[in-house]
Each structure stands twice: as C-alpha cells, then as structure tokens.
Motif scaffolding. Sequence first.
Motif, short mmCIF file in Angstrom:
data_model
loop_
_atom_site.label_atom_id
_atom_site.label_comp_id
_atom_site.label_asym_id
_atom_site.label_seq_id
_atom_site.Cartn_x
_atom_site.Cartn_y
_atom_site.Cartn_z
N UNK A 132 0.74 -0.83 -0.19
CA UNK A 132 0.11 0.01 -0.28
C UNK A 132 0.75 0.74 0.26
N UNK A 133 2.27 1.36 0.35
CA UNK A 133 3.11 2.70 0.84
C UNK A 133 3.39 2.68 -0.21
N UNK A 134 3.96 1.63 -0.64
CA UNK A 134 4.36 1.73 -2.54
C UNK A 134 3.90 2.04 -3.69
N UNK A 135 1.95 1.92 -3.57
CA UNK A 135 1.52 1.70 -4.57
C UNK A 135 0.85 3.47 -4.43
N UNK A 159 -5.11 -6.80 -8.30
CA UNK A 159 -5.95 -7.96 -7.45
C UNK A 159 -4.97 -8.01 -6.14
N UNK A 160 -4.87 -7.28 -6.20
CA UNK A 160 -3.32 -7.08 -4.91
C UNK A 160 -4.11 -6.17 -3.79
N UNK A 161 -5.33 -6.46 -3.71
CA UNK A 161 -5.83 -5.47 -2.47
C UNK A 161 -5.47 -6.09 -1.00
N UNK A 162 -5.57 -7.57 -1.38
CA UNK A 162 -5.31 -8.65 -0.34
C UNK A 162 -4.02 -8.65 0.61
N UNK A 163 -3.50 -7.62 -0.57
CA UNK A 163 -1.81 -7.36 -0.16
C UNK A 163 -1.73 -6.34 0.20
N UNK A 200 -5.70 5.19 -4.85
CA UNK A 200 -5.32 4.09 -4.68
C UNK A 200 -5.91 2.87 -4.94
N UNK A 201 -7.01 2.65 -3.82
CA UNK A 201 -7.91 1.35 -3.69
C UNK A 201 -8.03 1.19 -5.14
N UNK A 202 -8.37 1.94 -6.06
CA UNK A 202 -8.20 1.48 -7.39
C UNK A 202 -7.37 1.15 -7.83
N UNK A 203 -6.43 1.80 -8.35
CA UNK A 203 -5.11 0.76 -8.65
C UNK A 203 -4.51 -0.86 -8.09
#
Length: 258
Positions: free
Chosen positions: A100-103, A133-137, A125-128
Amino acid sequence: MNADGGNPPVLEIKHGAVAYDRPVLRDVNLTVRSGEVVAVLGANGSGKSTMIRAGLGLVPLAEGQVELFGVPLPRFRQWKRIGYVPQRLGAGGGVPATVGEVVSSGRLARRGFPGLLRGDDRQAVARALAAVDLTDRAGDPVASLSGGQQQRTLIARALAGEPDLLVLDEPTAGVDAKSQEAFAQALRDFVRHGGTVLLVAHELGPLQPVITRAVVVHDGVIAHDGAVPHPAGHHAEPGHDHVHPHAPQDPPSIWGRE
C-alpha cells in the motif's frame, strides 16, 4: 479529433536516431494516438526499449524530435499525465515498505508534495490495487511478494497517479501466468476509461487480445507497424508465443520491410 480524422497524438517520435559507440536507432518515426494499446516488439538488442526511453526523454536523441501530447519534449512539463514502469526493477528496493505504501507513492506525481493522503488519493490507490488484484496484500511487505506480484505493485503505483499514458518496459518478463492475466485485465480497464498504453514486450502471451497495434523493431529500425504479426516456423509451435524476428532465417515477409 485531429485534422486527419484520427484520435490526437499522445506521443510522436519524428526521424529519431540514438547512438552510443554505434547507431542504436536510425530514422525512427512513431505516432501513438489516444486510446491505442501499442506493443513494441523485437529481439534482445533490437533497440525497442531504447525507443520508448527516447520518447520519454530518458535517452537523448542524436537526431530528430519528440512531442508529448502535442508539446515538444524540451517544453513538456505535465509529467503527471505519464505513468512509467521501467524494466523489472524490484518494487521494494531494499526499503521495508508495504504494498500500500509503494502504491500510494504514485500519488506524488499528481499532488506534487508528500503528506497525508486525502480522500481522492485513497480512492485512487484502492482502485489501482484492485486493478492488479492486490487489494488483500496492501498491508504486506513488498519483499514478501513474488516477482510477479512485485511487478504488479509497480504497475499499480503508476495507475494510482491516474495518468493519461501508461508506458511499460517488458512488464511481463519472468512474471507468472496469474500476474499476466491480472495485468491484461488492468490494461483493459485502463483503456476503457480513456487511457493510452505503450509497452515493450519480448512476447505477448495473455496480452495479445488487448493489443490494438504492434511495432516491430529490428536492428534499430521499425520493420513493421500494424497488426500483431502471426508467428511462423518454430515460433508457431505449441508453447512458443514469440512474435518478433530472432534471426535472418525467420520469414521476412511477415515483418514488413527488413
């Protein structure tokens, strides 16, 4: 719309040439228009990565000129309109950052200053993250991800900046099949919302249905510009999805002028 009835140019290289100790690109002409997904293909050392880097001003031209969104490169300042993912850089870079911090760092190009994320930043950020397909990570350290997931993190960072043009240098090289499928879907969504894509690839795999146009670079010149070439000879064998010329024995007719 521009005068010729097509979508406006997003990136133009006119008679571009690059040379180091030898010529790398010679008299290259490339126009990428709004809404296109253009794949730049070619064998290793053909000059394909150099061409897109020259188009972004990362490599100096010995001859020719570049325009971005109709503005000559030396006068272009709207870098927030461009998202660039370089070739296979580790997303973590040795820093113990989370996904999340990198994105989230992708929002800096648009905001222009660090600080707490606002509501629109968090939504982007949430959309990206969802797009790749990395929301859970999001809360996991980047160093804990696979190589394919790290590459998806870098793509999400570029998407978070909400660019108009997304430029990617071999984004699926060495990436697992699941990550390639997620990336292909992210490109579809990006273009559906008005984006333009320019990517360098060694082979297309799951990306091929997304590509609207292919440019094949061979020995420093553009040898083909049009539909994705069909594999021939050993390229057409099961499990081999290369779509670029490797050597002189490849049938030249499918690559246009060589």
